[in-house]
Design a protein around this motif. Structure first.
Motif, PDB file in Angstrom:
ATOM      1  N   LYS B  64       0.839  -1.208   0.000  1.00  0.00           N
ATOM      2  CA  LYS B  64       0.000   0.000   0.000  1.00  0.00           C
ATOM      3  C   LYS B  64       0.859   1.237   0.000  1.00  0.00           C
ATOM      4  O   LYS B  64       1.856   1.291   0.731  1.00  0.00           O
ATOM      5  N   GLU B 165       3.106   0.550   3.158  1.00  0.00           N
ATOM      6  CA  GLU B 165       3.057  -0.760   3.802  1.00  0.00           C
ATOM      7  C   GLU B 165       3.669  -1.824   2.910  1.00  0.00           C
ATOM      8  O   GLU B 165       3.679  -1.691   1.678  1.00  0.00           O
ATOM      9  N   ALA B 181       5.917  -7.575   8.567  1.00  0.00           N
ATOM     10  CA  ALA B 181       4.886  -6.891   7.785  1.00  0.00           C
ATOM     11  C   ALA B 181       4.864  -5.472   8.345  1.00  0.00           C
ATOM     12  O   ALA B 181       4.538  -5.281   9.501  1.00  0.00           O
ATOM     13  N   PHE B 182       5.281  -4.515   7.547  1.00  0.00           N
ATOM     14  CA  PHE B 182       5.424  -3.165   8.107  1.00  0.00           C
ATOM     15  C   PHE B 182       4.334  -2.226   7.622  1.00  0.00           C
ATOM     16  O   PHE B 182       3.771  -2.393   6.539  1.00  0.00           O
ATOM     17  N   SER B 183       4.030  -1.272   8.483  1.00  0.00           N
ATOM     18  CA  SER B 183       3.070  -0.239   8.132  1.00  0.00           C
ATOM     19  C   SER B 183       3.678   1.067   8.604  1.00  0.00           C
ATOM     20  O   SER B 183       3.656   1.370   9.788  1.00  0.00           O
ATOM     21  N   GLN B 185       3.388   4.630   9.034  1.00  0.00           N
ATOM     22  CA  GLN B 185       2.356   5.664   9.049  1.00  0.00           C
ATOM     23  C   GLN B 185       3.009   6.927   9.565  1.00  0.00           C
ATOM     24  O   GLN B 185       3.505   6.965  10.682  1.00  0.00           O
ATOM     25  N   ASP B 234       8.536  -3.613  12.659  1.00  0.00           N
ATOM     26  CA  ASP B 234       7.101  -3.824  12.828  1.00  0.00           C
ATOM     27  C   ASP B 234       6.391  -2.517  13.115  1.00  0.00           C
ATOM     28  O   ASP B 234       7.007  -1.576  13.606  1.00  0.00           O
ATOM     29  N   TYR B 235       5.084  -2.510  12.929  1.00  0.00           N
ATOM     30  CA  TYR B 235       4.331  -1.288  13.210  1.00  0.00           C
ATOM     31  C   TYR B 235       4.392  -0.938  14.692  1.00  0.00           C
ATOM     32  O   TYR B 235       3.973  -1.716  15.542  1.00  0.00           O
ATOM     33  N   ASP B 236       4.952   0.166  14.982  1.00  0.00           N
ATOM     34  CA  ASP B 236       4.857   0.739  16.320  1.00  0.00           C
ATOM     35  C   ASP B 236       5.234   2.201  16.172  1.00  0.00           C
ATOM     36  O   ASP B 236       6.406   2.533  16.044  1.00  0.00           O
TER      37      ASP B 236
END
Lengths: 377, 259
Positions: B64, B165, B181-183, B185, B234-236
Motif C-alpha cells: 500500500k 506498507e 509486515a510493516f506499516s 504511518q 514492525d508497526y509501532d
C-alpha cells in the motif's frame, strides 16, 4: 403537478420539455406491463414530507442519493416491505427474518437459512448505519448501493426464493400497498408500482437505521463517563499511549462508524497459498489473487448483539474473537501488517477491558426504537 | 394564444430547471490533469506484494502507498491560485500491475482560471487547521471523511499524512511469518507537514488541458541523508520517529518530482 397536466397544454409542455433536453431525457416513470387492471390512485393525496436526518454527532453527514431522498411515507413503506413475508416465494420469510432488530439487525446464526430452510454460505450482516457504507456492500463489497442490494434477496434461491414479477403483481392488487406507494412516490395508477420503487423504499428505511446513542457516543458528547475498565479498553482499542500493549483495532474499525469501510485479510484462515481460501471474499469479485481472503471490516457498533462473528460465523463470542487477534492470526502473503501473527501481548485483564469497551458500543435505544420494529405486530 | 402566453413563463421555468446543468457557458477556463506514479529507484513500483525489490541485500515488497496532498496552487508574480484544498492520493488503487502503474493515479481539475504561472505548489500531508478536524466533521465521501477514517488516528488526534506498507524478508529465507509486515504511518503532527514548490512554466489557456506528471521514488523516500536506507521494523508508531522525519524531508529533497 397533476393540475398542470390536466390543462390543455400539458402535451405541448411535455413535448417542449422533452425536446429541449432530448439528449439527456430519460423516462422518469418505469411502468410495468399492465398485469392487472390498473387502478387510478390520483385521488389519494400525495404530500411527501422530507425526513430530516438528525444531527447524529459523532456520526458524519450521510451521503444520500439525489434520486432517492428520504420521505416519511417512503421510510414507512420501506419498513412494511422489510417485514413483509409477501416478498418470499412461500410467503414465509421477510428480510427481517435474517435482519432482526434484537440481533442488531442480524439473525444470530453462523450462516443464514433461506425461506426453504437451505443454509447459505455466509453470516447475515448488521444493517445498523448501513446508509454510511458507501464503499461496497456485503462481506465482499460486490454491490454498490442499498437500492441495488435490495433487489437481490427476493430472487436469491437460498434467501427469499421468489421473482419480482410475482411480488410486484401481489403489491399491485394488495389492499394497502397501492396507497402507500402513492403516498411515497406519487404514482398515479397501481401499475406504476415497480420493483425499482420497492427497493427505493427499502433503501430509505435502511438509511433511517441510525445508531449514535451508545455509551461511547455519549462519552464523546460529554454526556457520560467511561467506567475504569471501559476507559482502558478504549485506550487499548485506539492504541492510546498508556504504557499498555496496542490492540490495533482502531486501524480497521475506526470511529465514528467503527469500520473504515475497507477490505482486509485479518488472518482467520490458515492457508498454504492465496489460492487456498475456502471463501475468496473480495478476490472472487476483483479476480486479483492478492484480494483473496479479504473481507470488509464490519462495524463494531452493537457488536455485543450480533454473535456469532466473522463472515462465516466461526467465533461464538467476543472472547474468541479477541483470542484470535491476540494469539491466533495466521500468516498469508496478503495478511494486513496491523494483524500480528506474533500476537498482541494482551493480558487476561486487558482482554476483559477491551470487551468492556466493545459493550460500550451497544445502543439499546436504537435496537428498541419503535420506528424500526415490525409494523405488522 | 392568450393561454400560451400565460403558460410561457412556466415553460421557461421547466426547461430551465430540467436543463439548467446543460447551459453552455463560454469557455474561459482551462483543465488540469495531475498524474501520480511511484517507482522504486529506476523500477516501476508494483504494489499488492507482487514484486520484490532489493533493500540493501534483502528483499522488500510493497502492498500500500497512500498520502494526502493539500493546498494545491499555481503560483505567479501576482500570487497563488488555489486548485484544491485537500486530495487523498491512493496509489494502491492504480499500482496493481506494471501497466496500470505506468498510468498512475490521475486527478482532473476543470475550471482552472487561465493565466501563466511559474510554480506549482502543494503540501504533503494535512495542514494544521485541517488536521485539528476529524472524520465526523465531513460528509462520508470527503477526502478527510469517514470513508478514509483508516487515515485518522485517534491517539494522534490527527491524520496519517503518508502510509507505506509492505513486507521485509528480515531473515533472508523468503517471506513468512517470521518476517516483518510493516506499516509506516507518518503524520499527525504539524512539524511533519511539508510544502513543496515545483518550478515549471504553466500556461493555462482557455479550453486547453495541461498535464503534470509527478513521480514518487519510494527508495529515495527511505534513504537517509548519509545514503543508507532506513530500518524496517514492525508497526509501532513511537519507534519510528526519526524515520518519519527522514521520509517527510525526502518529499522536499528530490524523492517527489515533477517530470
Amino acid at each position: 403537478m397533476s393540475c398542470l397536466f390536466r390543462n390543455n397544454y400539458s402535451l405541448l409542455l411535455l413535448i417542449l420539455v422533452l425536446f429541449a433536453c432530448k439528449k439527456e431525457s430519460r423516462p422518469t416513470v418505469i411502468t410495468n406491463p399492465p398485469i392487472t387492471d390498473a387502478k387510478d390512485l390520483s385521488d389519494i393525496s400525495y404530500n411527501p414530507v422530507a425526513v430530516e436526518i438528525p444531527n447524529a454527532f459523532p456520526l458524519p453527514v450521510m451521503d444520500i442519493p439525489v434520486d432517492n431522498p428520504l420521505t416519511e411515507a417512503g421510510v414507512e413503506l420501506g419498513r412494511f416491505l422489510f417485514y413483509d413475508p409477501l416478498l418470499s416465494g412461500n410467503e414465509r420469510m421477510a428480510c427481517a427474518d435474517c435482519h432482526l432488530p434484537k440481533g442488531g439487525f442480524t439473525d444470530n446464526l453462523a450462516v443464514s437459512k433461506g425461506t426453504d430452510g437451505i443454509a447459505g454460505l455466509r453470516s447475515s450482516m448488521s444493517l445498523i448505519n448501513a446508509g454510511y457504507f458507501t464503499k461496497g456492500l456485503f462481506w465482499d463489497g460486490r454491490i454498490k448501493t442499498l437500492e441495488e442490494q435490495a433487489l437481490l434477496p427476493v430472487e436469491d434461491v437460498i434467501e427469499l426464493h421468489n421473482d419480482w414479477e410475482s411480488v410486484v403483481e401481489k403489491m399491485q392488487v394488495h389492499n394497502d400497498y397501492p396507497t402507500r406507494f402513492r403516498k411515497a412516490f406519487g404514482i398515479n395508477t397501481t401499475n406504476e408500482i415497480t420493483k425499482e420503487l420497492a427497493v427505493k423504499a427499502i433503501a430509505q428505511f435502511e438509511r433511517s437505521l441510525i445508531s449514535f446513542n451508545s455509551k461511547y457516543d455519549r462519552v464523546v458528547r460529554n454526556e457520560a463517563f467511561f467506567e475504569e475498565d471501559e476507559l482502558t479498553g478504549f485506550e487499548l482499542f485506539f492504541d492510546e499511549p498508556n504504557g499498555l500493549p496496542d490492540a490495533e483495532c482502531g486501524h480497521c474499525h475506526n470511529a465514528p462508524l467503527f469500520t473504515v469501510n475497507q477490505y482486509f485479510n485479518n488472518g482467520i484462515d490458515s492457508v498454504g497459498s492465496l489460492e487456498d481460501f475456502k471463501d475468496k471474499g473480495l478476490g472472487a469479485i476483483t479476480n486479483n489473487p492478492f484480494d483473496n481472503g479479504k473481507f470488509r471490516a464490519p462495524s463494531l457498533r452493537n457488536i455485543a448483539l450480533t454473535a456469532p462473528y466473522m463472515h462465516d460465523g466461526r467465533f461464538q463470542t467476543l472472547e474468541e474473537v479477541i483470542d484470535h487477534y491476540n494469539e491466533g492470526a495466521h500468516f498469508a502473503d496478503n495478511i494486513d501488517p496491523l494483524i500480528k501473527t506474533r500476537g498482541l501481548g494482551l493480558s487476561e485483564q486487558n482482554k476483559k477491558e477491551l470487551i468492556a469497551f466493545l459493550h460500550a458500543l451497544t445502543d439499546t435505544s436504537f435496537v428498541n426504537n419503535p420506528a424500526y420494529q415490525n409494523p405488522f405486530e | 394564444m392568450k393561454h400560451l402566453i400565460k403558460i410561457l413563463p412556466f415553460v421557461y421555468c421547466l426547461v430551465f430547471i430540467t436543463c439548467g446543468k446543460q447551459t453552455v457557458e463560454p469557455i474561459d477556463t482551462a483543465s488540469l490533469n495531475l498524474s501520480f506514479r511511484a517507482t522504486y529507484g529506476e523500477e516501476t513500483l508494483v504494489l499488492d506484494n507482487q514484486k520484490e525489490y532489493d533493500y540493501e541485500g534483502k528483499a522488500v515488497r510493497f502492498s500500500k502507498v497512500n498520502f494526502y496532498l493539500a493546498n494545491l496552487v499555481a503560483i505567479n508574480d501576482d500570487g497563488e491560485t488555489e486548485l484544491s484544498e485537500v486530495q487523498f492520493i491512493d496509489l494502491t488503487l492504480t499500482h496493481n500491475t506494471s501497466t496500470e502503474a505506468e498510468i498512475g493515479t490521475v486527478r482532473s481539475f476543470s475550471k482552472v482560471p487561465i493565466g501563466e504561472y511559474k510554480y506549482f505548489g502543494l503540501g504533503v500531508g494535512v495542514p494544521n487547521d485541517l488536521n485539528k478536524t476529524n472524520p465526523s466533521d465531513y460528509a462520508t465521501s470527503h477526502p478527510l471523511g469517514a470513508n478514509n477514517s483508516s487515515e485518522y488516528l485517534e491517539d494522534w488526534n490527527g491524520y496519517i499524512f503518508v502510509r507505506i506498507e509492505g513486507e521485509y524478508d528480515k531473515d533472508g529465507d523468503g517471506f513468512g511469518s517470521n518476517d516483518i509486515a510493516f506499516s509506516y504511518q507518518v503524520g499527525g503532527r504539524e512539524n511533519l507537514y511539508r510544502s513543496v514548490e515545483f518550478e515549471s512554466t504553466l500556461i493555462f489557456s482557455a479550453g486547453e488541458t495541461v498535464n503534470l506528471d509527478f513521480e514518487l521514488d519510494i527508495k529515495q523516500l527511505f534513504t537517509r541523508p548519509a545514503g543508507s536506507l532506513i530500518r524496517i521494523i514492525d508497526y509501532d508508531p513511537t519507534d519510528i520517529n526519526e524515520e518519519r522525519q527522514i521520509i517527510m524531508n525526502n518529499f522536499e529533497q528530490g524523492a517527489f518530482q515533477l517530470k
